[in-house]
Each structure stands twice: as structure tokens, then as C-alpha cells.
Design an enzyme around this catalytic site. Structure first.
Site, PDB file in Angstrom:
ATOM      1  N   SER A 139       0.825  -1.203   0.000  1.00 23.90           N
ATOM      2  CA  SER A 139       0.000   0.000   0.000  1.00 23.90           C
ATOM      3  C   SER A 139       0.863   1.259   0.000  1.00 23.90           C
ATOM      4  O   SER A 139       0.340   2.370   0.044  1.00 23.90           O
ATOM      5  CB  SER A 139      -0.921   0.003   1.220  1.00 23.90           C
ATOM      6  OG  SER A 139      -0.175  -0.187   2.400  1.00 23.90           O
ATOM      7  N   ASN A 162      -1.738  -2.893  13.444  1.00 23.53           N
ATOM      8  CA  ASN A 162      -3.181  -2.661  13.455  1.00 23.53           C
ATOM      9  C   ASN A 162      -3.565  -1.421  14.259  1.00 23.53           C
ATOM     10  O   ASN A 162      -4.395  -0.619  13.821  1.00 23.53           O
ATOM     11  CB  ASN A 162      -3.919  -3.888  13.988  1.00 23.53           C
ATOM     12  CG  ASN A 162      -3.665  -5.112  13.123  1.00 23.53           C
ATOM     13  OD1 ASN A 162      -3.125  -4.985  12.020  1.00 23.53           O
ATOM     14  ND2 ASN A 162      -4.035  -6.285  13.624  1.00 23.53           N
ATOM     15  N   THR A 186     -40.144  26.800  -7.426  1.00 23.92           N
ATOM     16  CA  THR A 186     -40.412  25.418  -7.010  1.00 23.92           C
ATOM     17  C   THR A 186     -40.673  24.669  -8.311  1.00 23.92           C
ATOM     18  O   THR A 186     -41.211  25.261  -9.268  1.00 23.92           O
ATOM     19  CB  THR A 186     -41.656  25.299  -6.087  1.00 23.92           C
ATOM     20  OG1 THR A 186     -42.794  25.730  -6.823  1.00 23.92           O
ATOM     21  CG2 THR A 186     -41.528  26.134  -4.828  1.00 23.92           C
ATOM     22  N   HIS A 187     -40.258  23.431  -8.392  1.00 26.69           N
ATOM     23  CA  HIS A 187     -40.344  22.648  -9.641  1.00 26.69           C
ATOM     24  C   HIS A 187     -39.618  23.349 -10.792  1.00 26.69           C
ATOM     25  O   HIS A 187     -39.988  23.150 -11.952  1.00 26.69           O
ATOM     26  CB  HIS A 187     -41.795  22.388 -10.040  1.00 26.69           C
ATOM     27  CG  HIS A 187     -42.660  21.883  -8.918  1.00 26.69           C
ATOM     28  ND1 HIS A 187     -42.841  20.545  -8.654  1.00 26.69           N
ATOM     29  CD2 HIS A 187     -43.363  22.550  -7.964  1.00 26.69           C
ATOM     30  CE1 HIS A 187     -43.637  20.412  -7.605  1.00 26.69           C
ATOM     31  NE2 HIS A 187     -43.958  21.609  -7.161  1.00 26.69           N
ATOM     32  N   SER A 222     -14.788  26.555 -26.090  1.00 23.79           N
ATOM     33  CA  SER A 222     -14.998  25.329 -26.844  1.00 23.79           C
ATOM     34  C   SER A 222     -13.944  25.246 -27.941  1.00 23.79           C
ATOM     35  O   SER A 222     -13.505  26.265 -28.465  1.00 23.79           O
ATOM     36  CB  SER A 222     -16.398  25.363 -27.466  1.00 23.79           C
ATOM     37  OG  SER A 222     -16.435  24.537 -28.611  1.00 23.79           O
ATOM     38  N   LYS A 237     -18.713  29.973 -27.413  1.00 21.61           N
ATOM     39  CA  LYS A 237     -18.999  29.305 -26.139  1.00 21.61           C
ATOM     40  C   LYS A 237     -18.162  29.808 -24.976  1.00 21.61           C
ATOM     41  O   LYS A 237     -16.984  30.099 -25.109  1.00 21.61           O
ATOM     42  CB  LYS A 237     -18.763  27.797 -26.277  1.00 21.61           C
ATOM     43  CG  LYS A 237     -19.770  27.060 -27.127  1.00 21.61           C
ATOM     44  CD  LYS A 237     -21.176  27.035 -26.530  1.00 21.61           C
ATOM     45  CE  LYS A 237     -21.296  26.129 -25.330  1.00 21.61           C
ATOM     46  NZ  LYS A 237     -21.239  24.717 -25.704  1.00 21.61           N
ATOM     47  N   ASN A 266     -18.043  28.152 -21.173  1.00 17.00           N
ATOM     48  CA  ASN A 266     -18.651  27.057 -20.420  1.00 17.00           C
ATOM     49  C   ASN A 266     -18.314  27.115 -18.931  1.00 17.00           C
ATOM     50  O   ASN A 266     -17.188  27.426 -18.555  1.00 17.00           O
ATOM     51  CB  ASN A 266     -18.170  25.718 -20.981  1.00 17.00           C
ATOM     52  CG  ASN A 266     -18.563  25.528 -22.433  1.00 17.00           C
ATOM     53  OD1 ASN A 266     -19.631  25.978 -22.854  1.00 17.00           O
ATOM     54  ND2 ASN A 266     -17.704  24.888 -23.193  1.00 17.00           N
ATOM     55  N   GLU A 295     -19.560  22.468 -13.359  1.00 19.89           N
ATOM     56  CA  GLU A 295     -19.934  21.130 -13.848  1.00 19.89           C
ATOM     57  C   GLU A 295     -19.053  20.053 -13.220  1.00 19.89           C
ATOM     58  O   GLU A 295     -19.519  18.968 -12.859  1.00 19.89           O
ATOM     59  CB  GLU A 295     -19.811  21.066 -15.375  1.00 19.89           C
ATOM     60  CG  GLU A 295     -20.839  21.932 -16.094  1.00 19.89           C
ATOM     61  CD  GLU A 295     -20.493  22.081 -17.569  1.00 19.89           C
ATOM     62  OE1 GLU A 295     -20.522  21.077 -18.281  1.00 19.89           O
ATOM     63  OE2 GLU A 295     -20.182  23.203 -17.996  1.00 19.89           O
ATOM     64  N   TYR A 313      -9.064  -7.007  12.926  1.00 15.66           N
ATOM     65  CA  TYR A 313      -8.470  -6.461  11.708  1.00 15.66           C
ATOM     66  C   TYR A 313      -8.512  -7.468  10.570  1.00 15.66           C
ATOM     67  O   TYR A 313      -8.292  -8.668  10.760  1.00 15.66           O
ATOM     68  CB  TYR A 313      -7.010  -6.029  11.962  1.00 15.66           C
ATOM     69  CG  TYR A 313      -6.343  -5.494  10.705  1.00 15.66           C
ATOM     70  CD1 TYR A 313      -6.492  -4.165  10.341  1.00 15.66           C
ATOM     71  CD2 TYR A 313      -5.611  -6.324   9.859  1.00 15.66           C
ATOM     72  CE1 TYR A 313      -5.927  -3.662   9.172  1.00 15.66           C
ATOM     73  CE2 TYR A 313      -5.040  -5.841   8.687  1.00 15.66           C
ATOM     74  CZ  TYR A 313      -5.204  -4.513   8.356  1.00 15.66           C
ATOM     75  OH  TYR A 313      -4.649  -4.030   7.207  1.00 15.66           O
ATOM     76  N   GLN A 319      -7.052  -2.142   4.608  1.00 14.48           N
ATOM     77  CA  GLN A 319      -6.005  -1.349   3.954  1.00 14.48           C
ATOM     78  C   GLN A 319      -6.610  -0.450   2.861  1.00 14.48           C
ATOM     79  O   GLN A 319      -6.084   0.601   2.553  1.00 14.48           O
ATOM     80  CB  GLN A 319      -4.958  -2.281   3.336  1.00 14.48           C
ATOM     81  CG  GLN A 319      -3.848  -1.577   2.579  1.00 14.48           C
ATOM     82  CD  GLN A 319      -2.657  -2.494   2.381  1.00 14.48           C
ATOM     83  OE1 GLN A 319      -1.918  -2.776   3.307  1.00 14.48           O
ATOM     84  NE2 GLN A 319      -2.483  -2.982   1.160  1.00 14.48           N
ATOM     85  N   LYS A 372      -8.022   3.752   3.060  1.00 11.07           N
ATOM     86  CA  LYS A 372      -7.360   5.032   2.888  1.00 11.07           C
ATOM     87  C   LYS A 372      -7.706   5.711   1.559  1.00 11.07           C
ATOM     88  O   LYS A 372      -7.845   6.933   1.492  1.00 11.07           O
ATOM     89  CB  LYS A 372      -5.847   4.855   3.021  1.00 11.07           C
ATOM     90  CG  LYS A 372      -5.455   4.636   4.482  1.00 11.07           C
ATOM     91  CD  LYS A 372      -4.073   4.076   4.661  1.00 11.07           C
ATOM     92  CE  LYS A 372      -3.978   2.583   4.762  1.00 11.07           C
ATOM     93  NZ  LYS A 372      -4.971   1.863   5.545  1.00 11.07           N
TER      94      LYS A 372
END
Ligand code: ARG
Length: 453
Positions: free
Chosen positions: A22, A109, A154-155, A276, A282, A284, A289, A316, A321, A324
């Protein structure tokens, strides 16, 4: 050379070594690992389990190793598997047999458990700083826009006019709770697992209270098996990250909509937008996003750790492991997202006139027009119907309610008077809200005032 080689007659294949290791990702814990080991060595010295001289030599060498790691002078190896055994090997290379005594009365551990908790405490503090910065930014913006009127939805349909400050303060409150959740998670993280040994405790006369004090833990975990086996605190942490990301993501979704030509409520600064490769016009909202997209990743981190833990017999298991990766990823993603988000909202341009224009159209004063008739003694349900008819009439004529003539108003109900025009202006609709926590200008000022506390 493996630190546990004694029982083995054959070395692992290099592919097994690689699969098992690891170090590639847990080397991030080097500082916590050394901090934990220094406290452990100090405790062993104090308790007479090591001599003072041995304890001092170990501590001094660990400090040197830490400095060397930070100077980029240390190379970790896959053969030493993880950060714990890498550091122990380096220690032993440097001071021989004394280095081999560090692991007395300890297991990997409890060692890894304390490392992760120390790491998370540091991350929670950093996240706390980022949430505060975000809240400060929201407060600053809200103060600038106490008077900025916009449609409330709303909606995603225009519903009732609100102020931008009110809308921003809604998010402020969500982040207040996110911060509370992290504070709460800290309480359960701030407990010491070290000294639990592999699972059953140790035969040495150790002092776990001393360790807790040295490492700055609020208390000692009362059961050693629990201390090495459970990762609920880490799940809780990722959960806190996921909820905060969810809030950020909703906000991002709105900024994406608001910066479209269709809404045109805000313009995100060039510095936080992209172009773009094909369409020259464009601009963006990529940052927003990406935050929305990364939210999905953090949900994945949460699901990942929940699933890793769900079938593990005590205590354990090596599955742990894998804890993380999601913890690191969730923390990194959240911090980066919050920081870029804060910069983005502080630099975006709010188009107040567009917001106000949108707030004036869409019959958002219909509820207020109904309330007007209620004030003239008509039951609310009947008012609802009368105004419904008015709205239908207005839609057909393509006008706003306040554009009706007095004669037209009277044709729907003789209770209408000249004061209707004032009562249903966008600002009157906002001002007229009386309930605690409403969008009225006074209430929003009160809400802002309360933030100071
Ligand atoms: N690298 C291991 C982990 O992260 C350290 C603990 C290993 N313990 C063991 N009994 N093999 O979980």
C-alpha cells in the site's frame, strides 16, 4: 528484507508483493506515522520498557527521517509494503538493533488506526477552514444583494419573488450544518486506538493515557478490539464530505442554469470558465460542472468504504487497507471543490436587472393578489379561484396582473381597489412577508445580523 520473515520459508512473488503493498498511497501518512511512533517510543522509555537512551535515539532518528522525507531524500520500497514498515526499516538501517525495539507493545493494526485518525483530524481542520471561507464569501455576497430581487422557484417554475440574499443565505445555512457535522465527526475521530496491540491488548505495562495526551487525543478508546477493527469514524467523515458535496453540487447546478443565455442571471468570470474547441461563441461553466460531477465520485467513496467494512469479522482484516483511498479521495475532492467554488462565486458578475426583470414576470404575485382579497374578507379558496381566472385571462392577453385596468380587476371581483397595484408590486410582495425566517427585506437583514453571533 521482510520485517515478519521469521515464520516464512519462501519469499512472496514480486506480483504478490506488489498486490499486497500500500506504500504507493499510504506514504501520505508518513508524518502521522512518525508522530505516532515518536509518542510510542517516548511512552516505552517513560515506562521503562526501553531504556531512556534507546528511546531518545529512536526519537532523534525518527525526527531525522521525517526531515529527510520532507527533503525528498528517502525512497520507499514495495518490499517494505506500507508506510509503517518502510519507516521502521529505515530506522533499523540507521540505528540497528535499537530500531527493532520500536515495535515493542504495538501492532501495525493499532498503528495504522492511529495514523488514519491523526490524518483525519488534520483534514477536518483544513475542511473547517474551507467551509468558513465559503461561508464568509456567501455572507459578503448576501450583504451586497439584500436589495436584489429575483424569482424564487419550485419545480424550477417561477413561484414567488425573493431576494438574492435570501437565496444565498439558504445555502449559508446548509454549510453551517455541514460544518456542524464535521465538528461532530471530529468528536468520534478524536479517540486514541494506539496501545490496543493487534487486537487483545499487550502484556507490557504501557500507558495509553500518556499516549493520548502526547498525540492530542481527547480520550482513549475503551475497547482494543473495537479500536483496531472499526472504521465507522472514516465512513462518517466521507458521509460528511458527501453531504457537503451534495450542497455544493446543487449550487453548481443553479450557477450552470443561471449562466445560460436562457436565465442570464450571472456571468461566471473568464478565469473560471472555459471555451470550446469548435464553437467560438462558447463560454462554459466547467468548474461548476466538474464539482457536480465529482460529487458522484465522493458518493462512490462513501459506498466503497461502507461496502469494504460490511462483511468483516472482528478484528483487523487486510480489506481495511483499502480504507485510505476513499478517505483521501473524499477529502481531496471536497477541499479542492470548495476552494474553487468560493473563488468562482466571489468573482462572478450578478446581473441584478435581469433577475429583477424575471421576478416581475411569471405571475409570481398571484399568491399576494389572493392574500389581498383575503384581507377584503373573501375566503382563501375563493380568492385562489378568482386569481386563477385572472391569471388565465392575463396569459391570454400576454400581460402581467398589475397591467390590468381597474375595470378589468372589478370584473373579476368588486373587492378590488386602487391599492391593489401597490400591494402586488414585486417589492411589496417581498416586503409583505411577516413570518420569521422569510424573504422580507427586514427578515433577511435580521438573518444577516444573526450570522455575527
Ligand atoms: N497496511 C496495512 C493497512 O493499511 C497496515 C496494517 C497491516 N496489519 C496486518 N495485520 N497485516 O491496513
Amino acid at each position: 528484507m521482510k520485517l515478519w520473515k521469521g515464520r516464512f520459508s519462501k519469499a512472496a512473488t514480486s506480483s504478490a508483493d506488489e498486490f499486497n503493498a500500500s506504500i504507493e498511497f499510504d506514504q501520505r501518512l508518513y508524518r502521522e506515522d512518525i508522530t505516532g511512533s515518536i509518542a510510542h517510543a517516548k511512552m516505552l522509555g517513560k515506562q521503562g520498557i526501553l531504556t531512556d537512551e534507546e528511546s531518545r535515539l529512536i526519537i532523534k532518528t525518527l525526527e531525522e527521517i521525517l526531515a529527510d522525507i520532507e527533503d525528498g531524500k528517502v525512497e520507499f520500497t514495495i518490499e517494505a509494503e506500507d508506510i509503517h514498515m518502510n519507516i521502521e526499516s529505515i530506522l533499523t538501517e540507521r540505528i540497528g538493533d535499537t530500531g527493532k525495539k520500536l515495535h515493542t507493545a504495538r501492532s501495525r493494526n493499532d498503528q495504522v488506526a492511529v495514523d488514519v485518525r491523526l490524518y483525519m483530524k488534520k483534514e477536518i481542520a483544513a475542511i473547517d477552514g474551507s467551509i468558513r471561507a465559503l461561508m464568509d464569501a456567501l455572507e459578503k455576497l448576501a450583504r451586497q444583494h439584500v436589495d436584489t430581487v429575483m424569482p424564487g422557484y419550485t419545480h424550477l417554475q417561477r413561484a414567488q419573488p425573493v431576494t438574492l440574499a435570501y437565496h444565498l443565505l439558504a445555502y449559508y445555512q446548509m454549510f453551517v450544518r455541514d460544518k456542524e457535522r464535521f465538528d461532530d465527526c471530529l468528536k468520534r475521530t478524536d479517540r486514541l486506538p494506539l496501545g490496543s496491540g493487534a487486537l487483545a491488548g499487550t502484556t507490557y505495562d504501557t500507558d495509553r493515557d500518556f499516549l493520548a495526551e502526547e498525540l492530542g487525543f481527547a480520550s482513549v478508546l475503551p475497547n482494543g478490539m473495537d479500536a483496531v477493527a472499526d472504521r465507522d469514524f472514516a465512513i462518517e467523515f466521507i458521509n460528511c464530505c458527501a453531504i457537503t458535496m451534495m450542497h455544493l453540487s446543487r449550487f453548481c447546478e443553479e450557477l450552470i442554469l443561471w449562466s445560460s443565455v436562457e436565465f442570464s442571471f450571472v456571468e461566471i468570470d473568464d478565469a473560471y470558465s472555459t471555451g470550446s474547441s469548435i464553437m467560438p461563441q462558447k463560454k462554459n461553466p466547467d468548474m461548476a460542472e466538474l464539482i457536480r460531477g465529482k460529487t458522484g465520485r465522493v458518493y462512490g467513496d462513501l459506498m466503497s468504504l461502507l461496502t469494504i467494512c460490511k462483511g468483516l469479522p472482528l478484528a483487523y482484516n487486510k480489506d481495511l487497507q483499502e480504507d485510505k483511498l476513499p478517505v483521501f479521495d473524499a477529502a481531496d475532492t471536497l477541499k479542492a471543490s470548495m476552494d474553487i467554488f468560493t473563488e468562482m462565486i466571489l468573482t462572478m458578475r450578478v446581473k441584478e436587472e435581469k433577475m429583477e426583470h424575471a421576478a416581475k414576470y411569471g405571475y409570481m404575485n398571484a399568491t399576494d393578489a389572493a392574500d389581498y382579497l383575503v384581507s377584503k374578507g373573501i375566503p382563501f379558496r375563493d380568492c385562489h379561484e378568482i386569481i386563477g381566472k385572472i391569471v388565465l385571462y392575463c396569459i391570454e392577453k400576454g400581460i402581467a396582473i398589475e397591467e390590468l385596468s381597474m375595470e378589468e380587476f372589478k370584473s373579476f371581483s368588486d373587492k378590488f381597489d386602487e391599492d391593489i397595484y401597490d400591494k402586488i408590486s414585486v417589492r411589496s410582495c417581498i416586503e409583505a412577508k411577516k413570518s420569521k425566517g422569510s424573504t422580507s427585506f427586514d427578515s433577511v437583514r435580521e438573518q444577516l445580523e444573526a450570522l455575527k453571533k
